[in-house]
Design an enzyme around this catalytic site. Sequence first.
Site, PDB file in Angstrom:
ATOM      1  N   TYR A 125     -48.618 -10.578 -25.051  1.00  0.00           N
ATOM      2  CA  TYR A 125     -47.782 -10.557 -26.253  1.00  0.00           C
ATOM      3  C   TYR A 125     -48.573 -10.699 -27.555  1.00  0.00           C
ATOM      4  CZ  TYR A 125     -43.151 -11.032 -28.269  1.00  0.00           C
ATOM      5  OH  TYR A 125     -41.990 -10.812 -28.954  1.00  0.00           O
ATOM      6  N   LYS A 192     -46.234 -14.212 -11.915  1.00  0.00           N
ATOM      7  CA  LYS A 192     -46.366 -13.113 -10.957  1.00  0.00           C
ATOM      8  C   LYS A 192     -47.760 -13.313 -10.347  1.00  0.00           C
ATOM      9  CE  LYS A 192     -44.798  -9.256  -9.188  1.00  0.00           C
ATOM     10  NZ  LYS A 192     -43.730  -9.249  -8.202  1.00  0.00           N
ATOM     11  N   ASP A 225     -39.861 -11.658 -10.843  1.00  0.00           N
ATOM     12  CA  ASP A 225     -38.882 -10.668 -10.375  1.00  0.00           C
ATOM     13  C   ASP A 225     -37.768 -11.349  -9.580  1.00  0.00           C
ATOM     14  OD1 ASP A 225     -40.968 -11.230  -8.639  1.00  0.00           O
ATOM     15  OD2 ASP A 225     -41.031  -9.257  -7.714  1.00  0.00           O
ATOM     16  N   ASP A 249     -40.322 -14.096 -23.226  1.00  0.00           N
ATOM     17  CA  ASP A 249     -39.609 -13.234 -24.169  1.00  0.00           C
ATOM     18  C   ASP A 249     -38.468 -12.505 -23.457  1.00  0.00           C
ATOM     19  OD1 ASP A 249     -39.346 -11.757 -26.674  1.00  0.00           O
ATOM     20  OD2 ASP A 249     -40.134 -10.042 -25.551  1.00  0.00           O
TER      21      ASP A 249
END
Length: 359
Positions: A125, A192, A225, A249
């Site tokens: 980001y 992740k 996920d 975000d």
Amino acid sequence: MTYRVTLLPGDGIGPEITDATVRVLEATGVKFQWDVFTVGEVAIAEHGTPLPITTLDSIRKNGIALKGPVTTPIGKGFRSVNVALRKELDLYACLRPCKSYKGVVTTRYENVDLVIVRENTEDLYIGIEFAKGTPEADELYNLISKNYKGTLRKDAGYSIKTISEFGSRRIVKYAFEYARKYKRKKVSAVSKANIMKFSDGLFLSTAREVAKEYPDIEFDEVLVDALCMRLVKSPEMYDVLVLPNLYGDIISDLCAGLVGGLGLAPGANIGEGIAVFEATHGSAPKYTGLNKVSSMAEMLSAVLMLRYLGETDAADRMENAIAAVIKEGKNVTYDLRKDRNEPSVGTSQVADAVIEKLR
Ligand code: NAD
């Protein structure tokens, strides 16, 4: 006591929602002195920069700011004023509580009460990027090709993901300290790490270490996920979520959707002895000056500000007044109607109704 607070109305719908919020804050009886400064497009017009030094100095001096949203200019100058502000003031923790209020008809859920703690200073980001075909991108290509045997295309652009042990430790500690202070039971670290072993993996292994210092709070781990699926199925499973910047975000908007929309999603950006309170949503430019949008997300951000200042009684009264207006359902903006053609009120009328409840 009078609190001296830097007020940044921002642009787009910012001035309307901050005006409504200031009126409600003042009706709580807590005394404020507002130092009004500019950021974004308004600041470019006045000072030739979207983030004037005078604005930064005021926030540093007061240690606290209430901010409206700021439009990110596409394709020119500053990448994002918001990212720059967080970086300049090292506002490393982005706090975004998502809570169900009774009477909200734009949600499928009744029992959401979770807090997002998003890391604000690292990750994809922050904008370390190299455009396709530049000498820097070619240099990266050469470096990576030496160590990576898979397919790497020469016509690629690069966005770099950096996650440090320092940044991870600091944000996870913040999440646990927050959980302890506000009597939350569980902190879930989101990553992740199964795929991005050296960035998300570092975030997760650091989170595991920090968790050992807080045996009174449950710790769990979830892949981002799987988190999306579980949040949609049973959001009540979650309490405090701690996430790297980009996942934070995205999950913030997902969670805003769980509680009825962006018009109800507050936020705060917090550093060491310094904090900027602002709604999760952006400047919604198409609604500028129309007295149309919800000021509740900004008001709920101001409730967070009151709690941060230790004004717990005023914070409770203000939150209860907002909740009562939502529950009554008469004085709410268009976004809180199931059918957007149903009659609704404007930004300033919502503030009037909340002030009425406060009295
Ligand atoms: P946005 O959040 O401004 O608006 C998206 C849509 O959400 C709006 O069209 C509207 O339908 C709804 N919405 C947003 N706020 C609402 C409110 N208070 N009440 C009712 N409905 C509301 O997102 P965007 O259109 O993607 O971004 C517009 C600009 O804001 C961009 O330049 C973006 O970079 C910037 N932005 C700023 C901040 C910030 O200042 N913190 C945060 C996010 C986006």
